[in-house]
Design an enzyme around this catalytic site. Structure first.
Site, PDB file in Angstrom:
ATOM      1  N   CYS A 112       8.890  -6.884 -13.855  1.00 29.75           N
ATOM      2  CA  CYS A 112       8.269  -5.672 -14.425  1.00 29.75           C
ATOM      3  C   CYS A 112       9.017  -5.131 -15.640  1.00 29.75           C
ATOM      4  O   CYS A 112       8.475  -4.309 -16.375  1.00 29.75           O
ATOM      5  CB  CYS A 112       8.152  -4.591 -13.362  1.00 29.75           C
ATOM      6  N   HIS A 249       7.731   2.622 -16.700  1.00 28.64           N
ATOM      7  CA  HIS A 249       7.005   1.567 -15.987  1.00 28.64           C
ATOM      8  C   HIS A 249       6.135   2.237 -14.926  1.00 28.64           C
ATOM      9  O   HIS A 249       6.566   3.165 -14.242  1.00 28.64           O
ATOM     10  CB  HIS A 249       7.993   0.593 -15.342  1.00 28.64           C
ATOM     11  N   ASN A 279       0.097  -1.245 -10.941  1.00 24.14           N
ATOM     12  CA  ASN A 279       1.302  -1.831 -11.519  1.00 24.14           C
ATOM     13  C   ASN A 279       0.948  -3.134 -12.227  1.00 24.14           C
ATOM     14  O   ASN A 279       0.669  -4.141 -11.582  1.00 24.14           O
ATOM     15  CB  ASN A 279       2.325  -2.077 -10.404  1.00 24.14           C
TER      16      ASN A 279
HETATM   17  N1  ACO Z   1      -2.302   1.276   3.736  1.00 21.05           N
HETATM   18  C1  ACO Z   1      -1.973   1.913   4.866  1.00 21.05           C
HETATM   19  N2  ACO Z   1      -0.751   1.816   5.431  1.00 21.05           N
HETATM   20  C2  ACO Z   1       0.150   1.043   4.807  1.00 21.05           C
HETATM   21  C3  ACO Z   1      -0.130   0.332   3.616  1.00 21.05           C
HETATM   22  C4  ACO Z   1      -1.426   0.468   3.076  1.00 21.05           C
HETATM   23  N3  ACO Z   1      -1.801  -0.145   1.945  1.00 21.05           N
HETATM   24  N4  ACO Z   1       0.968  -0.343   3.236  1.00 21.05           N
HETATM   25  C5  ACO Z   1       1.924  -0.079   4.146  1.00 21.05           C
HETATM   26  N5  ACO Z   1       1.423   0.744   5.100  1.00 21.05           N
HETATM   27  C6  ACO Z   1       2.117   1.291   6.275  1.00 21.05           C
HETATM   28  C7  ACO Z   1       3.297   0.485   6.706  1.00 21.05           C
HETATM   29  O1  ACO Z   1       2.886  -0.566   7.545  1.00 21.05           O
HETATM   30  C8  ACO Z   1       4.126   1.507   7.444  1.00 21.05           C
HETATM   31  O2  ACO Z   1       3.586   1.702   8.720  1.00 21.05           O
HETATM   32  P1  ACO Z   1       4.552   1.936   9.999  1.00 21.05           P
HETATM   33  O3  ACO Z   1       5.273   3.223   9.690  1.00 21.05           O
HETATM   34  O4  ACO Z   1       3.596   2.034  11.122  1.00 21.05           O
HETATM   35  O5  ACO Z   1       5.467   0.754  10.034  1.00 21.05           O
HETATM   36  C9  ACO Z   1       3.876   2.810   6.665  1.00 21.05           C
HETATM   37  O6  ACO Z   1       2.662   2.576   5.912  1.00 21.05           O
HETATM   38  C10 ACO Z   1       4.987   3.209   5.717  1.00 21.05           C
HETATM   39  O7  ACO Z   1       5.387   2.070   4.945  1.00 21.05           O
HETATM   40  P2  ACO Z   1       6.491   2.170   3.840  1.00 21.05           P
HETATM   41  O8  ACO Z   1       6.688   0.806   3.216  1.00 21.05           O
HETATM   42  O9  ACO Z   1       7.709   2.838   4.383  1.00 21.05           O
HETATM   43  O10 ACO Z   1       5.774   3.162   2.794  1.00 21.05           O
HETATM   44  P3  ACO Z   1       6.347   3.810   1.479  1.00 21.05           P
HETATM   45  O11 ACO Z   1       6.186   5.249   1.502  1.00 21.05           O
HETATM   46  O12 ACO Z   1       7.712   3.262   1.107  1.00 21.05           O
HETATM   47  O13 ACO Z   1       5.329   3.262   0.361  1.00 21.05           O
HETATM   48  C11 ACO Z   1       5.253   1.588  -1.372  1.00 21.05           C
HETATM   49  C12 ACO Z   1       5.203   1.875   0.137  1.00 21.05           C
HETATM   50  C13 ACO Z   1       4.088   2.271  -2.034  1.00 21.05           C
HETATM   51  C14 ACO Z   1       5.180   0.087  -1.575  1.00 21.05           C
HETATM   52  C15 ACO Z   1       6.575   2.145  -1.969  1.00 21.05           C
HETATM   53  O14 ACO Z   1       7.654   1.796  -1.146  1.00 21.05           O
HETATM   54  C16 ACO Z   1       6.852   1.658  -3.383  1.00 21.05           C
HETATM   55  O15 ACO Z   1       6.166   2.009  -4.329  1.00 21.05           O
HETATM   56  N6  ACO Z   1       7.933   0.878  -3.581  1.00 21.05           N
HETATM   57  C17 ACO Z   1       8.377   0.472  -4.907  1.00 21.05           C
HETATM   58  C18 ACO Z   1       7.538  -0.601  -5.521  1.00 21.05           C
HETATM   59  C19 ACO Z   1       8.125  -0.954  -6.859  1.00 21.05           C
HETATM   60  O16 ACO Z   1       8.540  -0.109  -7.629  1.00 21.05           O
HETATM   61  N7  ACO Z   1       8.209  -2.246  -7.173  1.00 21.05           N
HETATM   62  C20 ACO Z   1       8.940  -2.617  -8.386  1.00 21.05           C
HETATM   63  C21 ACO Z   1       8.147  -3.248  -9.353  1.00 21.05           C
HETATM   64  S1  ACO Z   1       7.184  -4.596  -8.763  1.00 21.05           S
HETATM   65  C22 ACO Z   1       7.679  -6.043  -9.564  1.00 21.05           C
HETATM   66  O17 ACO Z   1       8.724  -6.138 -10.145  1.00 21.05           O
HETATM   67  C23 ACO Z   1       6.762  -7.247  -9.464  1.00 21.05           C
END
Ligand code: ACO
Length: 322
Positions: A112, A249, A279
């Site tokens: 990214c 980003h 993203n």
């Molecule tokens: N819909 C519903 N529930 C979901 C979904 C979804 N799409 N995805 C995950 N959940 C659930 C999980 O299973 C989990 O359930 P549980 O508590 O029963 O286990 C719950 O939601 C919470 O999951 P988390 O992963 O803790 O959720 P979080 O608040 O961290 O959000 C997210 C997830 C959006 C992915 C976030 O962590 C994020 O944005 N991370 C950074 C991503 C990023 O910046 N990537 C870098 C660039 S990408 C690249 O370089 C290619």
């Protein structure tokens, strides 16, 4: 010698994938996606539409905006982690399609952070006197390597491209760029398949999908971006209050808000496209920049802070007098 942005361009595929569309694919909800990420919709490249196609449209728009002919370009640096082919590079394919044959052309893979890395590389070429006009592109078709059955990643990504034309001049321009990486974080965000690992000729897309520990990536991203914006301003001898626009980003609205808070910038001074683009990896920063320029928000003479974070981990920033 400085590099200055002479023109910007971008391109989005026409097909829109809404959160409602994803509700039909996996166990998710529009409400979950919006509150956790800020994303409402993203674009998906058409069958047969490639990273190189997206790059071509974005680059053509940037060249037109700069009033520069392809033959005047002496360097193309293209950030991508989803190239058309293993080789030649997408930059070479783009160069030929534009009719800029002969100039240096290569891809940069920094996930990214790819566009900001490419911008840093092109800036160094221009400052060193090795290039006078550079085309810098970020282009991705990330939806091609998304596992559409994995709700934790498939809701996040979209396709798109952006580009800038840089020109050498006596006045800044790009004030400073900072590029960093820490390969120790590989297991938090990666694709397990490459040509020399796991690749099986004939097995279509076998195992090629994004693996991400979202929550841990989130925490490191917030901390790291906090550090790099401070480091960048210090290197340029500038204060947070001198930044007119933060162009981050676009991975997650909550990460963007945390960086804006660190800078003391109200969200009105932050360019946000993640709600409509998702993203787009290397595409995201130049897409946001081009949108902000074309909508009249970003004006000549203003100070822009670009930053990105991605797989590697990689992180990068650029402070620019536009
Ligand atoms: N819909 C519903 N529930 C979901 C979904 C979804 N799409 N995805 C995950 N959940 C659930 C999980 O299973 C989990 O359930 P549980 O508590 O029963 O286990 C719950 O939601 C919470 O999951 P988390 O992963 O803790 O959720 P979080 O608040 O961290 O959000 C997210 C997830 C959006 C992915 C976030 O962590 C994020 O944005 N991370 C950074 C991503 C990023 O910046 N990537 C870098 C660039 S990408 C690249 O370089 C290619």
């Amino acid at each position: 010698m400085y590099a200055r942005i002479a023109g910007t361009g971008s391109y989005l595929p026409s097909h829109v994938v809404t959160n409602a569309d994803l509700e039909r694919l996996v166990d998710t909800s529009d409400e979950w996606i919006r509150t956790r990420t800020g994303i409402r919709e993203r674009r998906k490249a058409a069958e047969g539409e490639t990273t190189g196609d997206l790059a071509f449209h974005a680059a053509t728009a940037a060249l037109q905006d700069a009033g520069v002919a392809p033959g005047e370009i002496d360097l193309i640096v293209l950030g991508t982690t989803t190239p058309d082919l293993v080789f030649p590079s997408t930059a070479c394919l783009l160069q030929h399609r534009l009719g800029a044959n002969g100039c240096a052309a290569f891809d940069v893979n920094a996930a990214c952070s790819g566009f900001v890395y490419a911008l840093g590389v092109a800036d160094s070429f221009i400052r060193a006197g090795s290039a006078r006009r550079a085309l810098v592109v970020g282009s991705e078709t990330l939806t091609r390597m998304v596992d559409w059955g994995d709700r934790s990643t498939c809701v996040l990504f979209g396709d798109g491209a952006g580009a800038v034309v840089l020109e050498a001049g006596d006045e800044p321009g790009i004030l400073t760029t900072k590029l960093h990486a820490d390969g120790g974080y590989k297991n938090l965000l990666y694709n397990p398949v490459g040509v020399s690992v796991g690749f099986r000729p004939g097995a279509e897309n076998a195992g090629v999908s994004i693996r991400m520990s979202g929550n841990e990536v989130f925490k490191v991203a917030v901390r790291t971006l906090d550090r790099i914006v401070g480091e960048t301003l210090e290197a340029a001898g500038m204060h947070e209050s001198q930044v007119d626009w933060l162009i981050p980003h676009q991975a997650n609205l909550r990460i963007i808000e945390a960086t804006a808070r660190r800078l003391g910038l109200p969200m009105e001074r932050v360019i946000v496209t993640v709600d409509r683009h998702g993203n787009t990896s290397s595409g995201s920063v130049p897409l946001a920049l081009d949108e902000a320029v074309r909508s009249g928000r970003v004006q000549r003479g203003q100070t822009l802070l670009l930053e990105a974070f991605g797989g590697g981990f990689t992180w990068a920033s650029a402070l620019i007098r536009y």
